[in-house]
Design a protein around this motif. Structure first.
Motif, PDB file in Angstrom:
ATOM      1  N   VAL A 162       0.763  -1.108   0.009  1.00  0.00           N
ATOM      2  CA  VAL A 162       0.007  -0.120   0.036  1.00  0.00           C
ATOM      3  C   VAL A 162       0.988   1.186  -0.001  1.00  0.00           C
ATOM      4  CG1 VAL A 162      -1.872   1.365   1.116  1.00  0.00           C
ATOM      5  CG2 VAL A 162      -2.016  -1.285   1.234  1.00  0.00           C
ATOM      6  N   LYS A 163       0.821   1.992  -1.088  1.00  0.00           N
ATOM      7  CA  LYS A 163       1.544   3.593  -1.081  1.00  0.00           C
ATOM      8  C   LYS A 163       0.546   4.483  -0.766  1.00  0.00           C
ATOM      9  CE  LYS A 163       3.535   6.168  -4.751  1.00  0.00           C
ATOM     10  NZ  LYS A 163       2.284   7.162  -5.067  1.00  0.00           N
ATOM     11  N   ILE A 164       0.791   5.150   0.368  1.00  0.00           N
ATOM     12  CA  ILE A 164       0.117   6.297   0.803  1.00  0.00           C
ATOM     13  C   ILE A 164       0.805   7.769   0.441  1.00  0.00           C
ATOM     14  CG2 ILE A 164      -0.980   7.259   3.038  1.00  0.00           C
ATOM     15  CD1 ILE A 164      -1.061   4.182   4.130  1.00  0.00           C
ATOM     16  N   ASP A 165       0.209   8.253  -0.230  1.00  0.00           N
ATOM     17  CA  ASP A 165       0.774   9.801  -0.640  1.00  0.00           C
ATOM     18  C   ASP A 165       0.708  10.707   0.723  1.00  0.00           C
ATOM     19  OD1 ASP A 165       1.264   8.552  -2.992  1.00  0.00           O
ATOM     20  OD2 ASP A 165      -0.743   9.287  -3.868  1.00  0.00           O
ATOM     21  N   GLU A 182      -5.353  -7.119  15.676  1.00  0.00           N
ATOM     22  CA  GLU A 182      -4.347  -8.213  15.168  1.00  0.00           C
ATOM     23  C   GLU A 182      -3.200  -7.769  14.371  1.00  0.00           C
ATOM     24  OE1 GLU A 182      -4.407 -11.370  16.398  1.00  0.00           O
ATOM     25  OE2 GLU A 182      -6.058 -10.833  17.581  1.00  0.00           O
ATOM     26  N   ILE A 183      -2.003  -8.059  14.612  1.00  0.00           N
ATOM     27  CA  ILE A 183      -1.008  -7.693  13.736  1.00  0.00           C
ATOM     28  C   ILE A 183      -1.098  -8.399  12.220  1.00  0.00           C
ATOM     29  CG2 ILE A 183       1.496  -7.818  13.035  1.00  0.00           C
ATOM     30  CD1 ILE A 183       1.987  -8.016  16.281  1.00  0.00           C
ATOM     31  N   VAL A 184      -1.251  -7.521  11.266  1.00  0.00           N
ATOM     32  CA  VAL A 184      -1.625  -7.923   9.841  1.00  0.00           C
ATOM     33  C   VAL A 184      -0.473  -7.406   8.956  1.00  0.00           C
ATOM     34  CG1 VAL A 184      -4.151  -7.731  10.121  1.00  0.00           C
ATOM     35  CG2 VAL A 184      -2.931  -5.862   9.559  1.00  0.00           C
ATOM     36  N   GLY A 185       0.511  -6.848   9.365  1.00  0.00           N
ATOM     37  CA  GLY A 185       1.603  -6.134   8.339  1.00  0.00           C
ATOM     38  C   GLY A 185       2.539  -5.293   9.291  1.00  0.00           C
ATOM     39  N   HIS A 186       3.366  -4.541   8.374  1.00  0.00           N
ATOM     40  CA  HIS A 186       4.311  -3.857   8.969  1.00  0.00           C
ATOM     41  C   HIS A 186       4.419  -2.476   8.069  1.00  0.00           C
ATOM     42  CE1 HIS A 186       6.731  -6.381   6.386  1.00  0.00           C
ATOM     43  NE2 HIS A 186       7.498  -5.074   6.002  1.00  0.00           N
ATOM     44  N   VAL A 187       4.994  -1.361   8.703  1.00  0.00           N
ATOM     45  CA  VAL A 187       5.786  -0.355   7.714  1.00  0.00           C
ATOM     46  C   VAL A 187       6.776  -0.805   7.301  1.00  0.00           C
ATOM     47  CG1 VAL A 187       6.092   2.240   7.882  1.00  0.00           C
ATOM     48  CG2 VAL A 187       4.604   1.293   9.470  1.00  0.00           C
ATOM     49  N   THR A 188       6.814  -0.344   6.008  1.00  0.00           N
ATOM     50  CA  THR A 188       8.332  -0.501   5.112  1.00  0.00           C
ATOM     51  C   THR A 188       8.831   0.783   4.709  1.00  0.00           C
ATOM     52  OG1 THR A 188       9.160  -1.713   3.479  1.00  0.00           O
ATOM     53  CG2 THR A 188       6.876  -0.901   2.888  1.00  0.00           C
ATOM     54  N   THR A 189       9.915   0.841   4.084  1.00  0.00           N
ATOM     55  CA  THR A 189      10.701   1.790   3.616  1.00  0.00           C
ATOM     56  C   THR A 189       9.931   2.949   2.877  1.00  0.00           C
ATOM     57  OG1 THR A 189      11.228   0.799   1.545  1.00  0.00           O
ATOM     58  CG2 THR A 189      12.780   0.589   3.350  1.00  0.00           C
ATOM     59  N   ALA A 190       9.837   4.146   3.205  1.00  0.00           N
ATOM     60  CA  ALA A 190       9.219   5.345   2.754  1.00  0.00           C
ATOM     61  C   ALA A 190       9.843   5.621   1.554  1.00  0.00           C
ATOM     62  CB  ALA A 190       9.331   6.516   3.778  1.00  0.00           C
ATOM     63  N   GLU A 191       9.007   6.120   0.505  1.00  0.00           N
ATOM     64  CA  GLU A 191       9.437   6.224  -0.888  1.00  0.00           C
ATOM     65  C   GLU A 191       9.092   7.975  -1.226  1.00  0.00           C
ATOM     66  OE1 GLU A 191      11.268   4.438  -2.111  1.00  0.00           O
ATOM     67  OE2 GLU A 191      10.609   2.652  -1.245  1.00  0.00           O
ATOM     68  N   TYR A 192       9.638   8.361  -2.120  1.00  0.00           N
ATOM     69  CA  TYR A 192       9.494   9.867  -2.637  1.00  0.00           C
ATOM     70  C   TYR A 192       8.073  10.397  -2.219  1.00  0.00           C
ATOM     71  CZ  TYR A 192      11.344  14.168  -4.484  1.00  0.00           C
ATOM     72  OH  TYR A 192      11.988  15.567  -4.463  1.00  0.00           O
ATOM     73  N   GLY A 193       7.764  10.898  -1.063  1.00  0.00           N
ATOM     74  CA  GLY A 193       6.478  11.586  -1.023  1.00  0.00           C
ATOM     75  C   GLY A 193       5.450  10.698  -0.492  1.00  0.00           C
ATOM     76  N   SER A 194       5.750   9.475  -0.106  1.00  0.00           N
ATOM     77  CA  SER A 194       4.891   8.362  -0.001  1.00  0.00           C
ATOM     78  C   SER A 194       5.344   7.636   1.250  1.00  0.00           C
ATOM     79  CB  SER A 194       4.514   7.458  -0.996  1.00  0.00           C
ATOM     80  OG  SER A 194       4.190   8.105  -2.366  1.00  0.00           O
ATOM     81  N   GLN A 195       4.382   7.079   1.930  1.00  0.00           N
ATOM     82  CA  GLN A 195       4.472   5.978   3.124  1.00  0.00           C
ATOM     83  C   GLN A 195       4.028   4.692   2.557  1.00  0.00           C
ATOM     84  OE1 GLN A 195       6.289   7.593   6.024  1.00  0.00           O
ATOM     85  NE2 GLN A 195       6.323   9.202   4.515  1.00  0.00           N
ATOM     86  N   MET A 196       4.972   3.733   3.071  1.00  0.00           N
ATOM     87  CA  MET A 196       4.668   2.384   2.380  1.00  0.00           C
ATOM     88  C   MET A 196       4.250   1.326   3.495  1.00  0.00           C
ATOM     89  SD  MET A 196       5.133   3.155  -0.682  1.00  0.00           S
ATOM     90  CE  MET A 196       5.396   1.770  -1.849  1.00  0.00           C
ATOM     91  N   MET A 257      -0.014  15.308  -2.305  1.00  0.00           N
ATOM     92  CA  MET A 257       1.286  14.637  -2.221  1.00  0.00           C
ATOM     93  C   MET A 257       2.399  15.836  -2.648  1.00  0.00           C
ATOM     94  SD  MET A 257       2.496  11.700  -4.724  1.00  0.00           S
ATOM     95  CE  MET A 257       4.078  10.897  -4.515  1.00  0.00           C
ATOM     96  N   ARG A 258       3.347  15.841  -1.862  1.00  0.00           N
ATOM     97  CA  ARG A 258       4.475  16.811  -1.786  1.00  0.00           C
ATOM     98  C   ARG A 258       5.003  17.008  -3.259  1.00  0.00           C
ATOM     99  NH1 ARG A 258       9.814  14.764   1.330  1.00  0.00           N
ATOM    100  NH2 ARG A 258      10.623  13.192  -0.370  1.00  0.00           N
ATOM    101  N   VAL A 259       5.360  18.245  -3.569  1.00  0.00           N
ATOM    102  CA  VAL A 259       5.796  18.409  -4.918  1.00  0.00           C
ATOM    103  C   VAL A 259       7.149  17.947  -4.928  1.00  0.00           C
ATOM    104  CG1 VAL A 259       6.792  20.728  -4.151  1.00  0.00           C
ATOM    105  CG2 VAL A 259       6.313  20.356  -6.763  1.00  0.00           C
ATOM    106  N   GLY A 260       7.702  17.846  -3.995  1.00  0.00           N
ATOM    107  CA  GLY A 260       9.292  17.201  -3.889  1.00  0.00           C
ATOM    108  C   GLY A 260       9.796  17.456  -2.283  1.00  0.00           C
ATOM    109  N   CYS A 261      10.943  17.096  -2.020  1.00  0.00           N
ATOM    110  CA  CYS A 261      11.592  17.450  -0.902  1.00  0.00           C
ATOM    111  C   CYS A 261      11.964  18.828  -0.694  1.00  0.00           C
ATOM    112  CB  CYS A 261      12.985  16.521  -0.743  1.00  0.00           C
ATOM    113  SG  CYS A 261      14.246  17.047  -1.840  1.00  0.00           S
ATOM    114  N   GLY A 262      12.447  19.147   0.215  1.00  0.00           N
ATOM    115  CA  GLY A 262      12.818  20.645   0.562  1.00  0.00           C
ATOM    116  C   GLY A 262      13.901  21.272  -0.420  1.00  0.00           C
ATOM    117  N   SER A 263      14.858  20.439  -0.689  1.00  0.00           N
ATOM    118  CA  SER A 263      15.787  20.696  -1.747  1.00  0.00           C
ATOM    119  C   SER A 263      15.252  21.094  -3.081  1.00  0.00           C
ATOM    120  CB  SER A 263      17.079  19.748  -1.662  1.00  0.00           C
ATOM    121  OG  SER A 263      17.941  20.243  -2.670  1.00  0.00           O
ATOM    122  N   ALA A 264      14.485  19.935  -3.668  1.00  0.00           N
ATOM    123  CA  ALA A 264      13.872  19.938  -4.693  1.00  0.00           C
ATOM    124  C   ALA A 264      12.899  21.231  -4.866  1.00  0.00           C
ATOM    125  CB  ALA A 264      13.051  18.656  -5.193  1.00  0.00           C
TER     126      ALA A 264
END
Length: 536
Positions: A162-165, A182-196, A257-264
């Motif tokens: 699941v990709k959550i923007d 009940e435990i049904v999953g876990h948080v995985t690595t964040a991606e650009y502008g999204s939590q996974m 969803m963010r336009v980019g990171c702070g630097s971008a």
């Protein structure tokens, strides 16, 4: 889902009066019998549970029923129409009846046949899979003979990604995700502008308690069928997610969803700020940008402002860890943006200096001017600067939750296509076979096996089911040329023309009517009989 083993279930769907269900589908002329089974029951062999079903009742999965001694599939088989391209569902019709799709009106019979694709939704499964798949359908594409092997697979090895923007903090990586406690999953690595999130999987379905397996299966069924699911992350946020809809985080619906990171963001808008500001800070949990230090500001010839910011400096104008993750400015835990400012260098800064602090979505923005003591004071934001903040928001895409189904199409499922399963796997990797799920394009992962990934938003409604082992039932189709099917040792004796299927249903029904639901092709999906996409 209620746990059942060799028992009756409900009777609500046996008579076919459920919406969009034109009638039941007969699966077996006579079902296999057990010596201990009562005379008024039949045994369903569609999955390992082997329910014993009384007349007028359904099995534990609510997909199969006993209708006067015949095992029937309650739901209709879903066909996809090539000619009508939209998201709309067409009215259901029985096999042999004329399609109500206006796009097919006036077409010749052979034209109608080539405009339809049999999906695995409602097609039934063939457990144990030494039997050929429920449908092995021949058709033509540009005068080339094609074959599609159609089935509903029973998946224990499956999950949803699941990709959550959002930039909001949902939970630390590896934190448990819970549904109904009940435990049904876990948080995985964040991606650009999204939590996974990674949800489901065989260890939650079968490796924990019975309750964990049932809750996990129910959650996965709802996600796959585009229904809303409530989740809670240990040490983090509460969520309501639904495929293709804006996620709700701690009771607040996400918008951007963010336009980019702070630097971008600095790089994108530096030229638009030039001449109107003395400094800009774009607050971001990951990379906070400072305009006059940033390469973009330096290329524009901007003078340093003397602003000193908290955090760990990466490269000029780029700072990590300016604050803790949270649901405030730029995905940090701050509500007052000045909390990340340590002060101004009096040798560089001057009274009256103007600076903007803004988040990566433009949802937070504040304009300041330095007083005679170099203390920032809130001031009225100039219109020209306000328009740049609005443009940040304009460039943010709508925040959505995207749900991807991942399933391992291995084991005996492949035996429904061929007696030598490894040849099917090799043919897929050689791009001789196109794999779809409910007619939607599936990405096949590199490496061993047949691991497919598909966006559930591109699949037909109600594509997923369950069996109480527990496991997920999902449609899958393998399409190829007739020559390729012959080369991989396919069940040629079970191949039937699309014309025959449309007129009579499967062979084992002996002409009994088979319920059919015809849907217009999703505009985002290529026609399933086309060339397979490139693999990774």
């Amino acid at each position: 889902m209620t746990e059942h083993t060799k028992v009756d279930f409900g009777a609500e769907r046996v008579d076919g009066e459920v919406a969009s269900t034109p009638g039941p589908t007969v699966l077996e002329k006579s079902a296999p019998r057990s010596e201990r089974m009562a005379s008024n029951k039949i045994e369903c062999n569609a999955c390992p549970v082997l329910c014993q079903i009384s007349d007028g009742r359904t099995g534990a999965c609510d997909r199969y029923a006993n209708a006067q001694g015949r095992l029937i599939r309650v739901d209709p088989v879903v066909f996809v129409s090539r000619a009508a391209v939209s998201g709309a569902e067409k009215p259901a019709v029985a096999f042999g009846a004329a399609s109500s799709s206006s796009s097919l009106a006036g077409a010749q019979p052979d034209e109608q046949e080539q405009a339809l694709f049999v999906t695995g939704v409602g097609a039934s499964s063939t457990y144990p899979d030494y039997k050929p798949a429920p449908f092995i359908v021949s058709s033509k594409l540009d005068d080339v003979d094609m074959v599609t092997v159609v089935t509903e697979g029973i998946f224990s090895y499956c999950s949803f990604k699941v990709k959550i923007d959002t930039d909001r903090f949902l939970g630390s990586e590896q934190s448990n995700v819970r549904c109904n406690g009940e435990i049904v999953g876990h948080v995985t690595t964040a991606e650009y502008g999204s939590q996974m999130l990674s949800l489901g999987g065989v260890h939650h379905l079968t490796g924990g308690s019975k309750k964990e397996g049932r809750v996990t299966c129910d959650m996965m069924l709802a996600l796959g069928n585009k229904q809303a699911v409530e989740l809670a992350i240990d040490g983090g946020a509460s969520l309501i997610i639904r495929a293709g809809a804006a996620p709700i985080v701690d009771g607040v619906e996400e918008q951007r969803m963010r336009v980019g990171c702070g630097s971008a963001t600095i790089g994108i808008f530096a030229r638009q700020w030039f001449g109107h500001v003395d400094e800009v800070v774009v607050v971001d949990d990951h990379i906070t940008g400072v305009l006059t230090e940033h390469q973009a500001g330096r290329c524009l010839g901007m003078e340093r402002s003397g602003l000193r910011i908290r955090g760990r400096k990466s490269t000029p104008g780029r700072y990590f860890q300016v604050a803790n993750p949270g649901t405030g400015w730029g995905g940090t835990d701050i509500q007052d943006p000045l909390a990340i400012i340590e002060g101004f260098d009096p040798a560089i800064a001057r009274p009256g200096m103007r600076f903007l602090m803004v988040s990566t979505t433009g949802e937070h923005a504040q304009w300041y001017e330095l007083d005679q003591h170099l203390v920032p004071r809130i001031a009225t934001m100039p219109d020209v600067v306000r328009r740049t903040v609005e443009r940040i928001g304009e460039n943010c895409e709508p925040s959505l939750a995207t749900v991807l189904f991942i399933g391992g199409a291995g084991g005996s499922l492949r035996a429904g296509a061929t007696e030598n399963p490894v040849l099917l796997t090799r043919a897929i990797k050689q791009r001789l076979v196109n794999v779809t799920c409910g007619g939607a394009p599936a990405y096949v992962w590199p490496g061993g096996g047949i691991t497919v990934m598909v966006d559930v938003a591109r699949m037909p409604e109600r594509s997923f089911g369950t069996v109480p082992t527990p496991a997920i039932v999902a449609p899958i189709e393998f399409s190829m040329t007739l020559d390729a099917y012959r080369d991989l040792g396919g069940h040629l004796e079970a191949v039937r023309s699309l014309e025959s299927v449309l007129a009579n249903g499967p062979d084992h029904l002996e002409g009994a009517p088979l319920a059919r639901r015809t849907m217009a092709r999703n505009a985002a999906n290529p026609w399933p009989l086309g060339k397979p996409p490139m693999l990774g």
